[in-house]
Design an enzyme around this catalytic site. Structure first.
Site, PDB file in Angstrom:
ATOM      1  N   PHE A   1      66.444-113.542  93.668  1.00  0.00           N
ATOM      2  CA  PHE A   1      67.831-113.745  94.372  1.00  0.00           C
ATOM      3  C   PHE A   1      68.880-113.961  93.007  1.00  0.00           C
ATOM      4  O   PHE A   1      69.967-113.459  93.317  1.00  0.00           O
ATOM      5  CB  PHE A   1      67.622-115.118  95.246  1.00  0.00           C
TER       6      PHE A   1
ATOM      7  N   HIS B   1      79.197-117.381 106.053  1.00  0.00           N
ATOM      8  CA  HIS B   1      79.623-116.018 105.638  1.00  0.00           C
ATOM      9  C   HIS B   1      80.614-115.707 106.851  1.00  0.00           C
ATOM     10  O   HIS B   1      80.884-114.443 107.114  1.00  0.00           O
ATOM     11  CB  HIS B   1      78.475-114.978 105.682  1.00  0.00           C
TER      12      HIS B   1
HETATM   13  P1  A3P Z   1      73.373-110.144  91.668  1.00  0.00           P
HETATM   14  O1  A3P Z   1      72.526-109.491  92.744  1.00  0.00           O
HETATM   15  O2  A3P Z   1      74.593-109.024  91.417  1.00  0.00           O
HETATM   16  O3  A3P Z   1      72.872-110.854  90.298  1.00  0.00           O
HETATM   17  P2  A3P Z   1      75.346-114.851  97.192  1.00  0.00           P
HETATM   18  O4  A3P Z   1      75.101-116.326  96.680  1.00  0.00           O
HETATM   19  O5  A3P Z   1      76.584-114.653  97.872  1.00  0.00           O
HETATM   20  O6  A3P Z   1      74.263-114.207  98.014  1.00  0.00           O
HETATM   21  O7  A3P Z   1      75.464-113.912  95.977  1.00  0.00           O
HETATM   22  C1  A3P Z   1      74.212-113.514  95.058  1.00  0.00           C
HETATM   23  C2  A3P Z   1      74.780-112.961  93.692  1.00  0.00           C
HETATM   24  O8  A3P Z   1      75.424-113.902  92.948  1.00  0.00           O
HETATM   25  C3  A3P Z   1      73.557-112.433  92.894  1.00  0.00           C
HETATM   26  O9  A3P Z   1      74.357-111.298  92.216  1.00  0.00           O
HETATM   27  C4  A3P Z   1      73.597-113.499  91.817  1.00  0.00           C
HETATM   28  O10 A3P Z   1      72.846-113.102  90.603  1.00  0.00           O
HETATM   29  C5  A3P Z   1      75.056-113.964  91.689  1.00  0.00           C
HETATM   30  N1  A3P Z   1      74.856-115.419  91.161  1.00  0.00           N
HETATM   31  C6  A3P Z   1      74.339-116.341  91.600  1.00  0.00           C
HETATM   32  N2  A3P Z   1      74.515-117.590  90.977  1.00  0.00           N
HETATM   33  C7  A3P Z   1      75.231-117.163  89.795  1.00  0.00           C
HETATM   34  C8  A3P Z   1      75.794-117.714  88.715  1.00  0.00           C
HETATM   35  N3  A3P Z   1      75.789-118.794  88.526  1.00  0.00           N
HETATM   36  N4  A3P Z   1      76.605-116.936  87.843  1.00  0.00           N
HETATM   37  C9  A3P Z   1      76.880-115.774  88.013  1.00  0.00           C
HETATM   38  N5  A3P Z   1      76.354-115.092  89.418  1.00  0.00           N
HETATM   39  C10 A3P Z   1      75.549-115.842  89.927  1.00  0.00           C
END
Ligand code: A3P
Length: 285
Positions: free
Chosen positions: A246, A102
């Protein structure tokens, strides 16, 4: 070694930072000297913007679509989180390495984007904030008792770890060596965006293979695989994360159910004058 603090580090999020990023304070400076390899790939995004999802797509592209390994080995064992992992461990990893980070370019090795491929993922900040809020609440051992309003207030004061969101996004957007994608496009135009990533990484896969890749990296699939595999993972940080939470919603526009008008205008006002006007932010499906 000098203590390096990330932008956004603040008392209210301190516990969060220390639990999640035990190496932050002593290893951060060393990342500048990371020994880069030409086949390293970095997936970067502001937290909760879809970085994990993008990493999985990139890992598969870089690893000849090894779906079998992907279903067998926990995501974060295959994709090291740059600012969390000890650098001596990172140095020993086999090629091709795919990193999660990040961090902004200021913390990464100089001219990194000229040596290595970087894919940056942006998500609309309202969905990102709802995701961030829920993530904070879900971490075991924190008992975060703030509200979404508190998170938005922190956001307005650049107190979310990794600092000002507009600065983060603008920096990557304006660097032409970096592939800039959005969460919203990845969800709604999966084929087009994945094909773009494949080309950017200099690979070539058939349409059928790309379709399979999209299926394997779907929200539902990643949620079930990661939830299962995380049970066998011993890392202290990841043990604090409930992967069934998550992978929470995986939608565009979930913020509508959590924001009132005041919260929404507050975020709009913060971004209006700071975001690069060429960047299109999509808040709804
Ligand atoms: P939400 O909390 O809105 O569901 P990061 O990986 O940067 O931490 O981001 C997490 C976000 O990405 C979460 O959002 C998670 O559900 C979503 N996410 C993870 N895998 C995903 C996928 N395969 N398709 C769509 N969204 C995804």
């Amino acid at each position: 070694l000098e203590r390096v603090i990330l932008p956004g580090y603040n008392e209210s999020l301190k516990i969060h930072n220390e639990i999640l990023f035990p190496n932050f304070c002593n290893e951060l400076l060393k990342i500048k000297d990371l020994k880069l390899r030409p086949d390293d790939t970095f997936v970067i995004g502001y937290p909760k913007s879809g970085t994990t999802w993008t990493e999985e797509i990139v890992w598969l592209i870089q690893n000849d679509l090894d779906f079998e390994k992907c279903s067998r080995q926990f995501h974060f064992e295959r994709v090291p989180f740059l600012e969390k992992e000890p650098l001596n461990k990172i140095d020993l990893l086999p090629a091709p390495r795919v990193f999660k980070s990040h961090l902004t370019l200021d913390y990464l090795p100089d001219k990194i984007e000229q040596f290595c491929k970087i894919i940056y993922v942006m998500r609309n900040p309202k969905d990102m904030l709802v995701s961030y809020f829920n993530f904070m609440k879900s971490i075991k051992g924190i008992d975060y008792n703030g509200t979404l309003e508190n998170i938005i207030e922190d956001f307005s004061q650049d107190k979310i770890v990794y600092g000002n969101w507009c600065d983060h996004v603008n920096q990557f957007y304006s660097n032409s060596n970096i592939l800039f994608i959005t969460y919203e496009d990845l969800l709604e135009k999966s084929f087009e965006i994945v094909k773009k990533i494949v080309e950017f990484l200099g690979k070539s896969y058939t349409d059928k293979e790309i379709e399979r890749l999209i299926e394997v990296t779907s929200f539902k699939n990643m949620k079930s695989t990661s939830t299962q595999l995380s049970r066998f993972h011993s890392d202290e940080t990841f043990k604090r994360i409930d992967f069934s939470l998550f992978f929470r919603k995986g939608e565009i526009g979930n913020w509508v159910s959590h924001f009132n008008d005041q919260m929404s205008s507050k975020v709009d006002d913060l971004i209006k004058h700071k975001i690069n006007p060429n960047i299109e932010i999509r808040y709804l499906p």
